[in-house]
Design an enzyme around this catalytic site. Structure first.
Site, PDB file in Angstrom:
ATOM      1  N   TYR A  52      12.004 -36.112   1.827  1.00  0.00           N
ATOM      2  CA  TYR A  52      10.683 -35.866   1.256  1.00  0.00           C
ATOM      3  C   TYR A  52       9.746 -37.041   1.480  1.00  0.00           C
ATOM      4  O   TYR A  52      10.159 -38.158   1.764  1.00  0.00           O
ATOM      5  CB  TYR A  52      10.794 -35.595  -0.252  1.00  0.00           C
ATOM      6  CG  TYR A  52      11.255 -36.808  -1.024  1.00  0.00           C
ATOM      7  CD1 TYR A  52      10.348 -37.714  -1.561  1.00  0.00           C
ATOM      8  CD2 TYR A  52      12.617 -37.064  -1.202  1.00  0.00           C
ATOM      9  CE1 TYR A  52      10.787 -38.836  -2.247  1.00  0.00           C
ATOM     10  CE2 TYR A  52      13.051 -38.173  -1.889  1.00  0.00           C
ATOM     11  CZ  TYR A  52      12.127 -39.058  -2.410  1.00  0.00           C
ATOM     12  OH  TYR A  52      12.557 -40.165  -3.082  1.00  0.00           O
ATOM     13  N   PHE A  63       3.553 -42.755  -2.356  1.00  0.00           N
ATOM     14  CA  PHE A  63       4.240 -43.537  -3.385  1.00  0.00           C
ATOM     15  C   PHE A  63       5.746 -43.578  -3.162  1.00  0.00           C
ATOM     16  O   PHE A  63       6.425 -44.426  -3.728  1.00  0.00           O
ATOM     17  CB  PHE A  63       3.924 -43.035  -4.800  1.00  0.00           C
ATOM     18  CG  PHE A  63       4.239 -41.586  -5.032  1.00  0.00           C
ATOM     19  CD1 PHE A  63       5.516 -41.174  -5.344  1.00  0.00           C
ATOM     20  CD2 PHE A  63       3.239 -40.642  -4.930  1.00  0.00           C
ATOM     21  CE1 PHE A  63       5.799 -39.838  -5.561  1.00  0.00           C
ATOM     22  CE2 PHE A  63       3.506 -39.300  -5.152  1.00  0.00           C
ATOM     23  CZ  PHE A  63       4.795 -38.896  -5.461  1.00  0.00           C
ATOM     24  N   ASP A  64       6.285 -42.679  -2.348  1.00  0.00           N
ATOM     25  CA  ASP A  64       7.720 -42.694  -2.092  1.00  0.00           C
ATOM     26  C   ASP A  64       8.018 -41.805  -0.890  1.00  0.00           C
ATOM     27  O   ASP A  64       7.297 -40.846  -0.629  1.00  0.00           O
ATOM     28  CB  ASP A  64       8.487 -42.181  -3.309  1.00  0.00           C
ATOM     29  CG  ASP A  64       9.992 -42.427  -3.233  1.00  0.00           C
ATOM     30  OD1 ASP A  64      10.423 -43.274  -2.423  1.00  0.00           O
ATOM     31  OD2 ASP A  64      10.737 -41.765  -3.971  1.00  0.00           O
ATOM     32  N   ILE A  83      11.665 -33.580 -11.044  1.00  0.00           N
ATOM     33  CA  ILE A  83      10.504 -33.054 -11.766  1.00  0.00           C
ATOM     34  C   ILE A  83      10.492 -31.521 -11.706  1.00  0.00           C
ATOM     35  O   ILE A  83      11.056 -30.910 -10.789  1.00  0.00           O
ATOM     36  CB  ILE A  83       9.185 -33.646 -11.227  1.00  0.00           C
ATOM     37  CG1 ILE A  83       8.992 -33.334  -9.747  1.00  0.00           C
ATOM     38  CG2 ILE A  83       9.115 -35.149 -11.503  1.00  0.00           C
ATOM     39  CD1 ILE A  83       7.643 -33.767  -9.192  1.00  0.00           C
ATOM     40  N   TYR A 109       4.888 -35.874 -13.547  1.00  0.00           N
ATOM     41  CA  TYR A 109       5.222 -36.930 -14.506  1.00  0.00           C
ATOM     42  C   TYR A 109       4.333 -36.929 -15.745  1.00  0.00           C
ATOM     43  O   TYR A 109       4.492 -37.771 -16.621  1.00  0.00           O
ATOM     44  CB  TYR A 109       5.189 -38.293 -13.808  1.00  0.00           C
ATOM     45  CG  TYR A 109       6.280 -38.400 -12.767  1.00  0.00           C
ATOM     46  CD1 TYR A 109       7.574 -38.728 -13.129  1.00  0.00           C
ATOM     47  CD2 TYR A 109       6.016 -38.136 -11.429  1.00  0.00           C
ATOM     48  CE1 TYR A 109       8.586 -38.808 -12.186  1.00  0.00           C
ATOM     49  CE2 TYR A 109       7.025 -38.211 -10.469  1.00  0.00           C
ATOM     50  CZ  TYR A 109       8.299 -38.542 -10.857  1.00  0.00           C
ATOM     51  OH  TYR A 109       9.299 -38.611  -9.933  1.00  0.00           O
ATOM     52  N   PHE A 126       4.090 -33.185  -2.195  1.00  0.00           N
ATOM     53  CA  PHE A 126       5.351 -33.545  -1.548  1.00  0.00           C
ATOM     54  C   PHE A 126       5.539 -32.706  -0.296  1.00  0.00           C
ATOM     55  O   PHE A 126       5.391 -31.484  -0.336  1.00  0.00           O
ATOM     56  CB  PHE A 126       6.549 -33.282  -2.464  1.00  0.00           C
ATOM     57  CG  PHE A 126       6.725 -34.270  -3.558  1.00  0.00           C
ATOM     58  CD1 PHE A 126       7.466 -35.428  -3.352  1.00  0.00           C
ATOM     59  CD2 PHE A 126       6.166 -34.056  -4.796  1.00  0.00           C
ATOM     60  CE1 PHE A 126       7.646 -36.347  -4.374  1.00  0.00           C
ATOM     61  CE2 PHE A 126       6.340 -34.964  -5.831  1.00  0.00           C
ATOM     62  CZ  PHE A 126       7.078 -36.107  -5.615  1.00  0.00           C
TER      63      PHE A 126
END
Length: 133
Positions: A52, A63-64, A83, A109, A126
């Site tokens: 992902y 962010f990731d 999530i 979140y 995502f």
């Protein structure tokens, strides 16, 4: 000169429209890559292996990303290990399929965020790829 001014106006309006884009209020699922041969689709309780890339809906900043680490994420679908937007948005997925999930804050979140990378009430995007079930 007028052509340049008109082009600048169009680009400026496009930038304003993008900046004013409203965050989603419900989960949006887009299929980026379909799989023709899909003998099995993901269901709750399946152990999934996913790659992902996560970005903020507001500005597109990453962010990731499991791709950057070179290591996919393993988790059990539908058990609250990820999530809510993932638990819902990855159902019915085929190995090799890629999806884009646009996730409202309440399925991500929420009001707490995940500081420092994810601010409170942030909608997320995502790109996901199912590697294995």
């Amino acid at each position: 000169m007028r052509a340049v001014s008109a082009a600048a106006l169009v680009l400026g309006l496009a930038a304003v429209a993008t900046a004013l884009k409203e965050p989603p209020t419900s989960l949006q699922i887009g299929v980026l890559k379909r799989v023709d041969d899909c003998p099995r689709r993901s269901t709750n309780g399946d152990k999934l292996t996913m790659h992902y890339r996560g970005t903020l809906f507001s500005d597109g900043s990453q962010f990731d990303a499991s791709y950057d680490r070179g290591e996919p994420l393993d988790f059990t679908l539908g058990k609250g290990k990820v999530i809510k937007g993932w638990d819902q948005g990855l159902l019915g997925m085929c190995v090799g399929e890629k999806r884009q999930l646009t996730i409202p804050s309440d399925l991500g979140y929420g009001a707490k965020g995940a500081p420092p990378a994810i601010p409170p009430n942030a909608a997320l995007v995502f790109e996901t790829e199912l590697i294995a079930i």
